[in-house]
Write a protein that holds these residues in place. Sequence first.
Motif, PDB file in Angstrom:
ATOM      1  N   VAL A 673       0.846  -1.189   0.000  1.00 30.46           N
ATOM      2  CA  VAL A 673       0.000   0.000   0.000  1.00 30.46           C
ATOM      3  C   VAL A 673       0.884   1.242   0.000  1.00 30.46           C
ATOM      4  CG1 VAL A 673      -1.733   1.304   1.292  1.00 30.46           C
ATOM      5  CG2 VAL A 673      -1.842  -1.203   1.215  1.00 30.46           C
ATOM      6  N   LYS A 674       0.527   2.223  -0.831  1.00 26.14           N
ATOM      7  CA  LYS A 674       1.247   3.492  -0.887  1.00 26.14           C
ATOM      8  C   LYS A 674       0.294   4.634  -0.542  1.00 26.14           C
ATOM      9  CE  LYS A 674       5.163   1.907  -2.889  1.00 26.14           C
ATOM     10  NZ  LYS A 674       6.550   2.160  -2.469  1.00 26.14           N
ATOM     11  N   LYS A 675       0.826   5.625   0.184  1.00 26.08           N
ATOM     12  CA  LYS A 675       0.065   6.834   0.504  1.00 26.08           C
ATOM     13  C   LYS A 675       0.341   7.901  -0.557  1.00 26.08           C
ATOM     14  CE  LYS A 675      -1.362   5.483   4.690  1.00 26.08           C
ATOM     15  NZ  LYS A 675      -2.794   5.400   5.083  1.00 26.08           N
ATOM     16  N   ARG A 676      -0.693   8.644  -0.916  1.00 21.31           N
ATOM     17  CA  ARG A 676      -0.503   9.711  -1.894  1.00 21.31           C
ATOM     18  C   ARG A 676       0.092  10.949  -1.237  1.00 21.31           C
ATOM     19  NH1 ARG A 676      -2.509  14.253  -4.565  1.00 21.31           N
ATOM     20  NH2 ARG A 676      -2.269  14.138  -6.834  1.00 21.31           N
ATOM     21  N   ASN A 677       1.098  11.520  -1.876  1.00 19.06           N
ATOM     22  CA  ASN A 677       1.722  12.773  -1.453  1.00 19.06           C
ATOM     23  C   ASN A 677       2.077  13.533  -2.722  1.00 19.06           C
ATOM     24  OD1 ASN A 677       3.290  14.885  -0.558  1.00 19.06           O
ATOM     25  ND2 ASN A 677       4.927  13.607   0.296  1.00 19.06           N
ATOM     26  N   SER A 678       1.388  14.631  -2.977  1.00 22.26           N
ATOM     27  CA  SER A 678       1.544  15.335  -4.251  1.00 22.26           C
ATOM     28  C   SER A 678       2.977  15.760  -4.518  1.00 22.26           C
ATOM     29  CB  SER A 678       0.635  16.566  -4.296  1.00 22.26           C
ATOM     30  OG  SER A 678       1.060  17.548  -3.363  1.00 22.26           O
TER      31      SER A 678
END
Length: 819
Positions: A673-678
């Motif tokens: 799982v990856k977290k979104r970070n712009s």
Amino acid sequence: MKRIIVLPVILFVFTIFSSNAQQSQRLNNDWEFLKSDLGGVWEAVRPVVAGSSESVPLWTKINLPHSFNAEDAVDPDVNYYQGAGWYRKNLKIENPYNNGRTILHFEGAGQKTAVYVYNTKVAEHVGGYDEWTVDITDAVADFKKDSAFTKRFAGKIPIAIRTDNTRDLEMMPSDLSDFNVYGGIYRYLNLVYTPSLSFDKVFALAEVDAAGKLGSLKIFSRFYNPKNINNAKVNIKVTDPNGKIISESGKQFSDLKLQEEIAQIQVKKPILWSPNAPNLYLVEVTVEQNGEKATHNENVGFRNFEFVKKGPFMLNGKRLLLRGTHRHEDHAGVAAAMTEEMIRTEMQMMKDMGVNFIRLGHYQQSRIVLNLCDSLGILVWEEIPWCRGGLGGEVYKEQGKRMLTNMIEQHYNHPSVIIWGLGNENDWPNDFSTFDKNEIRAYMSELNDLSHKLDITRKTAIRRCDFCKDIVDVYSPSIWAGWYRGIYTEYKEISKKEFDTVDRFLHVEWGGDSHAGRHSESPDDALSKVKKAGNGDERAGDASLYGGGARVSKDGDWSESYICNLIDWHLKEQETMPWLSGTAYWPFKDFSTPVRPENPVPYMNQKGVVERDFTKKEAYYVFQSYWTNNLMAHIYGHSWPVRWGNTGETRMVKVYSNADEAELFVNGKSQGVKKRNSQDFPAAGLRWMVKYKEGTNTIKVIAKRGKETVIDEITQQYQTDKWGKPAKLVLQKTVDADGKITIEAKLLDANNVLCLDARDYVEFGLTGDGELIDNQGTSSGSRKVQLYNGRAVISLFTNGGKSVATVKSVGIPTAFINL
């Protein structure tokens, strides 16, 4: 018969959008067309008058809108036709009004137009993009006086229209412009009936303070009154976005002037217009005399905007980052002759991508576009076609001022419009023997003053003419970081330098070309050859594919992979630029151009995020992941059937999504799982390094935001075999349904290994009963096209018979397939 003079203004009331729409009809069907000039208008009407079936030359049946460059603009083997084209039709005229007026209303025709009733010229117009009208009432009456003529034409009125897009240096736009100067009646043509007194225009100025507490609505009308009627009554009704009538009034005139102020209305706490809530008020104005009424409707919106000096853009008292793109009137198979349905589809696609701003380049566009910008909530920069070429003589200058006047008056009421553009790349010489910066400055100042005189509420702007940037209200320099100059990681630094040189900065035009279907395992390789530029300006020769310094536009692979990285970087940087008013990506859709014959799809500017037929490229979803609220996720590579590398080598999989987090699965196994970070480039952190197995691989993502979930899935092949020198082409049928076949060409080496980096041109051919679907200006609709990862496709209609298809490339044996 006397000559009828066309008014230099458009009669808005005469369109299908007015409440008395039953008195206006689009003249779409049953036209005849000739792609040639005639010796005179007599040749258009002679067959009927002479009672002979002989007609030289041969006319073809067409429907409007129509451009006679629908296909030749992207035909790889010809220069597109620039010359005369004739249209003819016999009209049944049934004006229901006593002493009413009969009008032809052109929404746009290119580029010079002459209108005839029988053999009498009743009007001429110069300019391919503004609206105009022709009153044919008197000419029709004169024609009907001859009963023999009336009988020969079965009671109908013969209309002939000559359009002409011949090259002319003393016309805007320049033929050096990076778009086709199309010919034809490529916007809708309407037949309109009005009473003897009607409206020419209604100007409705809706204003509100930044706090949104107090609004005012000033309404002026300009009448169309050829009989000089003095006595009339005008009624005004204003309805708010919820359908509530907020004002009704009437005014009696005994000495009617051409233009009158008919109402001033105070609106407390108006319902504001914005991209997120495009609320529109309806203004309905009726003029009545001798028992006959003409009604005119306008939509208006209350909004307050400001380009802050040395700062961002404000709408209704709050900062709004303008997230924009551009539009040309151009589409596969029809060129400029887009139907209302096509235009609506395109504008909705932009809105769905997250656009809240658009620059209409580089000319006044269809009223349909502006109406959709109002209703969808898309702010507008609209400009006149003073584009490249320098500055012509007095005729040229007068045309520019006339076009500016018409554009402002015709689109004055649209709440979406915030900028009137005065020109584009006006530092680009070559149309004339002299290039005088002082003369260009003087003319730019004239246009700037004229714009402010006609409309004090909007700003003026230009793009790329540094020696005029102090004249206009808002300036956009040329910044093409990572394409024509430098590398894309310089974007913020370059933009800030340019921002500091002007009071009000807005960056329009950035991006780069991508050949749809071409992908790369190492898209940024070309950047190693490119020096930092310190500025991103496009210079002379930068668009060329030959010579000059290293630049991605010349030395890059033109892959979708690279452009997605470039866009991704720009968008993540824009989120960290609090001083930025906004930007506009160039353009939304690929479009045709005469100055790029050697592009992968010949004669196409391929910088769009969708192809010329609305097929989405991968870049569309990069924008969506930054700009939209509705949950979305898109695995990069839907149009990438075969990836390559060594056995056991890891490959990056990117997911463009606005979700909070995402989990990737490859062949059913979770990759985590990856977290979104712009700010985590690329793909805002939603990227995984994975090992593909040789052969077929299934990739799936599950993206989540709160309780919402969205899934995307693709299948890709993984090739570990190394390819050598291209040796042969093969053709195979991939789709065969409903009389349409799609064929795919592949370039292989001597060991039958697909050459996945091949970019050779191939050319398809067809012999037999079928018909190639080519000259579309798309990667899959062009008979001559560069390969994308060693392959290319095209489709054909079988026409119920048999054919032999071919594909050839220089130095490679031609391949055949029986269909």
